[in-house]
Write a protein that holds these residues in place. Sequence first.
Motif, PDB file in Angstrom:
ATOM      1  N   ASP A 166      -0.850   8.125   8.985  1.00 30.90           N
ATOM      2  CA  ASP A 166      -0.781   7.509   7.662  1.00 30.90           C
ATOM      3  C   ASP A 166      -0.702   5.987   7.763  1.00 30.90           C
ATOM      4  O   ASP A 166      -0.035   5.343   6.958  1.00 30.90           O
ATOM      5  CB  ASP A 166       0.424   8.053   6.887  1.00 30.90           C
ATOM      6  CG  ASP A 166       0.404   7.656   5.414  1.00 30.90           C
ATOM      7  OD1 ASP A 166      -0.697   7.452   4.865  1.00 30.90           O
ATOM      8  OD2 ASP A 166       1.498   7.523   4.821  1.00 30.90           O
ATOM      9  N   ARG A 204      -2.133   2.930   6.722  1.00 28.44           N
ATOM     10  CA  ARG A 204      -3.055   2.657   5.621  1.00 28.44           C
ATOM     11  C   ARG A 204      -3.817   1.347   5.780  1.00 28.44           C
ATOM     12  O   ARG A 204      -4.864   1.167   5.152  1.00 28.44           O
ATOM     13  CB  ARG A 204      -2.274   2.668   4.295  1.00 28.44           C
ATOM     14  CG  ARG A 204      -1.596   4.004   4.059  1.00 28.44           C
ATOM     15  CD  ARG A 204      -0.852   4.095   2.748  1.00 28.44           C
ATOM     16  NE  ARG A 204      -0.111   5.352   2.692  1.00 28.44           N
ATOM     17  CZ  ARG A 204       0.631   5.756   1.669  1.00 28.44           C
ATOM     18  NH1 ARG A 204       0.735   4.980   0.595  1.00 28.44           N
ATOM     19  NH2 ARG A 204       1.272   6.904   1.718  1.00 28.44           N
ATOM     20  N   ARG A 262       0.822  -1.216   0.000  1.00 29.77           N
ATOM     21  CA  ARG A 262       0.000   0.000   0.000  1.00 29.77           C
ATOM     22  C   ARG A 262       0.859   1.271   0.000  1.00 29.77           C
ATOM     23  O   ARG A 262       0.361   2.359  -0.300  1.00 29.77           O
ATOM     24  CB  ARG A 262      -0.917   0.014   1.220  1.00 29.77           C
ATOM     25  CG  ARG A 262      -1.976  -1.072   1.232  1.00 29.77           C
ATOM     26  CD  ARG A 262      -3.323  -0.547   0.807  1.00 29.77           C
ATOM     27  NE  ARG A 262      -4.381  -1.523   1.082  1.00 29.77           N
ATOM     28  CZ  ARG A 262      -5.572  -1.216   1.562  1.00 29.77           C
ATOM     29  NH1 ARG A 262      -5.871   0.042   1.837  1.00 29.77           N
ATOM     30  NH2 ARG A 262      -6.486  -2.146   1.762  1.00 29.77           N
ATOM     31  N   TYR A 263       2.141   1.137   0.392  1.00 32.09           N
ATOM     32  CA  TYR A 263       3.020   2.310   0.463  1.00 32.09           C
ATOM     33  C   TYR A 263       3.876   2.481  -0.784  1.00 32.09           C
ATOM     34  O   TYR A 263       4.730   3.368  -0.828  1.00 32.09           O
ATOM     35  CB  TYR A 263       3.904   2.215   1.715  1.00 32.09           C
ATOM     36  CG  TYR A 263       3.119   2.427   2.988  1.00 32.09           C
ATOM     37  CD1 TYR A 263       3.003   3.690   3.562  1.00 32.09           C
ATOM     38  CD2 TYR A 263       2.455   1.361   3.587  1.00 32.09           C
ATOM     39  CE1 TYR A 263       2.264   3.876   4.723  1.00 32.09           C
ATOM     40  CE2 TYR A 263       1.714   1.541   4.742  1.00 32.09           C
ATOM     41  CZ  TYR A 263       1.617   2.801   5.301  1.00 32.09           C
ATOM     42  OH  TYR A 263       0.871   2.998   6.442  1.00 32.09           O
TER      43      TYR A 263
END
Length: 340
Positions: free
Chosen positions: A289, A291, A124-125
Amino acid sequence: MRTCRVGLVGAGGVAQRHARVLTGFEDVELLGVTDVAPDAAGALAGTYGGRVFRDVDELLAAGPDAVYVCVPPFAHGPVEEAVVAAGVPMFVEKPVALDLETAERVAALVQQRGLLTGVGHHWRYLHVVEEARRLLAGRPVRMVNGAWLDKVPPVAWWARRDRSGGPVVEQAAHVLDLVRLLAGEAAEVTAYGDGSPPPVDGADIDSVTAATLRFGSGAVGTLAASCVLGWKHRAGLEILADGLALWLAEDGLTVRDGDGERHLPADPDGARVAVDRAFVDAVCGLGDDVRVPYAEALLTHRLALAVAESARTGRPVALPTGPASRLTAPVADAGVSVDA
């Protein structure tokens, strides 16, 4: 600058990776590690610092600011329950459990406590994931084709269904997480396994699995998983939308549209650092952040288990949709069901 004191549960390969990343941050101290294999815990502590704890209770008594749970699929459950009961922010490596009941029980406890959590879906990053989302904005996804075609990892428990859950649960979860992110929630899956284990002692998992997915949006998809090769052949996701084709993998994004084809490289090592940095910042109150909190990872785990269940039974499996799928309803109402 506040120092975040982190404890590790587990001392295997993924724990070593997190230890290496975390000790590279100036504001993180590795408090210590516990593992059922004391020699492994001692080796990790000897390399990255911290002390060896006898068990999870002793680690928690030392007052960590956060705990990383890096255990095999079959070992999840009691560790997370102890960490949640102590009220300590918790990072869990995927898959979050071997079964659905354990994951939903932990998710309910996390929700009740309002605990900060993160799960290791580091894909996801990747910045190319954000680029894919940008390109898909305003274009409904029509089809996704996911694949994880690989080898059997060199750990004894991996080839056993009652220890790893199999390739779909343990490996292809990364791809299924992106499927959910980019195409939405699946409503039904149908899957088949070959019923033949890979040539590894004690193996009882399927060597190959093929699945079809139907989404609430009307999109359709496929997933192919295999562990019969001697190398990692392909792992990623093809996405088709009107006038757009994407191939998204850990090492980059290939885009094909009316302007031709182009490739954007990715930084998988940077993503592995970013997932830890985001969690530490959240623990320290410096960022927001994370996620994939535990509740989000539960939905990916539920999808992976639905594929595995359909492959085991040869029957379609329906998934819950709507608000209840995000654990806002009682846990007893959640889960997957095999269609008659």
